[in-house]
Design a protein around this motif. Sequence first.
Motif, PDB file in Angstrom:
ATOM      1  N   VAL A   1      -6.400  -6.424 -39.847  1.00  0.00           N
ATOM      2  CA  VAL A   1      -6.400  -5.235 -38.998  1.00  0.00           C
ATOM      3  C   VAL A   1      -6.595  -4.003 -39.885  1.00  0.00           C
ATOM      4  CG1 VAL A   1      -5.096  -3.918 -37.292  1.00  0.00           C
ATOM      5  CG2 VAL A   1      -4.770  -6.388 -37.451  1.00  0.00           C
ATOM      6  N   SER A   2      -7.514  -3.141 -39.492  1.00  0.00           N
ATOM      7  CA  SER A   2      -7.768  -1.937 -40.288  1.00  0.00           C
ATOM      8  C   SER A   2      -6.694  -0.881 -40.024  1.00  0.00           C
ATOM      9  CB  SER A   2      -9.144  -1.358 -39.953  1.00  0.00           C
ATOM     10  OG  SER A   2      -9.140  -0.776 -38.666  1.00  0.00           O
ATOM     11  N   ASP A   3      -6.577   0.041 -40.955  1.00  0.00           N
ATOM     12  CA  ASP A   3      -5.645   1.156 -40.790  1.00  0.00           C
ATOM     13  C   ASP A   3      -5.977   1.949 -39.530  1.00  0.00           C
ATOM     14  OD1 ASP A   3      -4.394   0.435 -43.139  1.00  0.00           O
ATOM     15  OD2 ASP A   3      -5.339   2.013 -44.340  1.00  0.00           O
ATOM     16  N   GLU A   4      -7.268   2.119 -39.280  1.00  0.00           N
ATOM     17  CA  GLU A   4      -7.696   2.878 -38.104  1.00  0.00           C
ATOM     18  C   GLU A   4      -7.259   2.187 -36.814  1.00  0.00           C
ATOM     19  OE1 GLU A   4      -9.831   2.087 -40.637  1.00  0.00           O
ATOM     20  OE2 GLU A   4      -9.904   4.068 -41.554  1.00  0.00           O
ATOM     21  N   GLN A   5      -7.378   0.863 -36.780  1.00  0.00           N
ATOM     22  CA  GLN A   5      -6.955   0.123 -35.592  1.00  0.00           C
ATOM     23  C   GLN A   5      -5.457   0.275 -35.371  1.00  0.00           C
ATOM     24  OE1 GLN A   5      -8.675  -3.622 -36.982  1.00  0.00           O
ATOM     25  NE2 GLN A   5      -9.727  -3.784 -35.014  1.00  0.00           N
ATOM     26  N   LEU A   6      -4.690   0.190 -36.448  1.00  0.00           N
ATOM     27  CA  LEU A   6      -3.238   0.349 -36.339  1.00  0.00           C
ATOM     28  C   LEU A   6      -2.873   1.750 -35.868  1.00  0.00           C
ATOM     29  CD1 LEU A   6      -2.092  -1.560 -39.532  1.00  0.00           C
ATOM     30  CD2 LEU A   6      -1.599  -2.204 -37.163  1.00  0.00           C
ATOM     31  N   GLN A   7      -3.501   2.760 -36.452  1.00  0.00           N
ATOM     32  CA  GLN A   7      -3.212   4.136 -36.071  1.00  0.00           C
ATOM     33  C   GLN A   7      -3.580   4.409 -34.624  1.00  0.00           C
ATOM     34  OE1 GLN A   7      -5.385   6.209 -39.130  1.00  0.00           O
ATOM     35  NE2 GLN A   7      -3.578   6.378 -40.444  1.00  0.00           N
ATOM     36  N   GLN A   8      -4.713   3.888 -34.182  1.00  0.00           N
ATOM     37  CA  GLN A   8      -5.135   4.109 -32.799  1.00  0.00           C
ATOM     38  C   GLN A   8      -4.173   3.420 -31.835  1.00  0.00           C
ATOM     39  OE1 GLN A   8      -9.118   2.907 -31.832  1.00  0.00           O
ATOM     40  NE2 GLN A   8      -8.998   3.731 -29.780  1.00  0.00           N
ATOM     41  N   ALA A   9      -3.823   2.178 -32.113  1.00  0.00           N
ATOM     42  CA  ALA A   9      -2.907   1.449 -31.233  1.00  0.00           C
ATOM     43  C   ALA A   9      -1.556   2.150 -31.179  1.00  0.00           C
ATOM     44  CB  ALA A   9      -2.750   0.013 -31.725  1.00  0.00           C
ATOM     45  N   PHE A  10      -1.070   2.614 -32.318  1.00  0.00           N
ATOM     46  CA  PHE A  10       0.216   3.309 -32.384  1.00  0.00           C
ATOM     47  C   PHE A  10       0.167   4.600 -31.574  1.00  0.00           C
ATOM     48  CE2 PHE A  10       3.169   6.260 -34.508  1.00  0.00           C
ATOM     49  CZ  PHE A  10       4.337   5.557 -34.358  1.00  0.00           C
ATOM     50  N   SER A  11      -0.904   5.359 -31.730  1.00  0.00           N
ATOM     51  CA  SER A  11      -1.009   6.640 -31.017  1.00  0.00           C
ATOM     52  C   SER A  11      -1.145   6.442 -29.510  1.00  0.00           C
ATOM     53  CB  SER A  11      -2.177   7.471 -31.551  1.00  0.00           C
ATOM     54  OG  SER A  11      -3.413   6.867 -31.229  1.00  0.00           O
ATOM     55  N   GLU A  12      -1.673   5.276 -29.099  1.00  0.00           N
ATOM     56  CA  GLU A  12      -1.806   4.965 -27.675  1.00  0.00           C
ATOM     57  C   GLU A  12      -0.551   4.310 -27.109  1.00  0.00           C
ATOM     58  OE1 GLU A  12      -5.296   2.527 -27.532  1.00  0.00           O
ATOM     59  OE2 GLU A  12      -6.644   4.229 -27.845  1.00  0.00           O
ATOM     60  N   GLY A  13       0.432   4.060 -27.964  1.00  0.00           N
ATOM     61  CA  GLY A  13       1.676   3.459 -27.514  1.00  0.00           C
ATOM     62  C   GLY A  13       1.594   1.961 -27.286  1.00  0.00           C
ATOM     63  N   ARG A  14       0.558   1.341 -27.823  1.00  0.00           N
ATOM     64  CA  ARG A  14       0.404  -0.109 -27.650  1.00  0.00           C
ATOM     65  C   ARG A  14       1.331  -0.860 -28.588  1.00  0.00           C
ATOM     66  NH1 ARG A  14      -5.631  -0.272 -28.791  1.00  0.00           N
ATOM     67  NH2 ARG A  14      -5.118  -2.382 -29.441  1.00  0.00           N
ATOM     68  N   ASP A  15       1.624  -2.092 -28.256  1.00  0.00           N
ATOM     69  CA  ASP A  15       2.485  -2.951 -29.061  1.00  0.00           C
ATOM     70  C   ASP A  15       1.672  -3.467 -30.252  1.00  0.00           C
ATOM     71  OD1 ASP A  15       4.214  -4.845 -30.133  1.00  0.00           O
ATOM     72  OD2 ASP A  15       4.812  -5.621 -28.175  1.00  0.00           O
ATOM     73  N   LEU A  16       2.073  -3.106 -31.455  1.00  0.00           N
ATOM     74  CA  LEU A  16       1.321  -3.497 -32.647  1.00  0.00           C
ATOM     75  C   LEU A  16       1.340  -5.003 -32.877  1.00  0.00           C
ATOM     76  CD1 LEU A  16       2.251  -0.678 -35.189  1.00  0.00           C
ATOM     77  CD2 LEU A  16       0.383  -0.770 -33.547  1.00  0.00           C
ATOM     78  N   ARG A  17       2.308  -5.676 -32.299  1.00  0.00           N
ATOM     79  CA  ARG A  17       2.361  -7.141 -32.449  1.00  0.00           C
ATOM     80  C   ARG A  17       1.142  -7.795 -31.828  1.00  0.00           C
ATOM     81  NH1 ARG A  17       8.334  -7.768 -30.153  1.00  0.00           N
ATOM     82  NH2 ARG A  17       7.387  -6.226 -28.791  1.00  0.00           N
ATOM     83  N   ASP A  18       0.493  -7.113 -30.872  1.00  0.00           N
ATOM     84  CA  ASP A  18      -0.717  -7.665 -30.262  1.00  0.00           C
ATOM     85  C   ASP A  18      -1.884  -7.733 -31.257  1.00  0.00           C
ATOM     86  OD1 ASP A  18       0.665  -7.874 -27.882  1.00  0.00           O
ATOM     87  OD2 ASP A  18      -0.162  -6.016 -27.043  1.00  0.00           O
ATOM     88  N   LEU A  19      -1.825  -6.946 -32.317  1.00  0.00           N
ATOM     89  CA  LEU A  19      -2.888  -6.938 -33.334  1.00  0.00           C
ATOM     90  C   LEU A  19      -2.585  -7.889 -34.486  1.00  0.00           C
ATOM     91  CD1 LEU A  19      -3.452  -3.082 -33.610  1.00  0.00           C
ATOM     92  CD2 LEU A  19      -4.832  -4.718 -32.336  1.00  0.00           C
ATOM     93  N   ALA A  20      -1.376  -8.328 -34.588  1.00  0.00           N
ATOM     94  CA  ALA A  20      -0.932  -9.124 -35.737  1.00  0.00           C
ATOM     95  C   ALA A  20      -1.002 -10.621 -35.448  1.00  0.00           C
ATOM     96  CB  ALA A  20       0.494  -8.751 -36.106  1.00  0.00           C
TER      97      ALA A  20
END
Length: 52
Positions: A28-47
């Motif tokens: 997962v890229s830093d950009e993907q993590l930052q975007q998901a975090f800023s949108e309030g999404r659950d980061l576990r969905d990317l991991a």
Amino acid sequence: MEQEMEQEFELISLIYQLEEAGYCFADVSDEQLQQAFSEGRDLRDLAVLRSA
């Protein structure tokens, strides 16, 4: 600027906690993590879960 730094620290802290719990963000890229975090999404969905 200060709010951005606080959000960045919050994101890093959350990622660290999730990694300690066995989640891996290697693909997962830093950009993907930052975007998901800023949108309030659950980061576990990317991991992926590391095997024990």
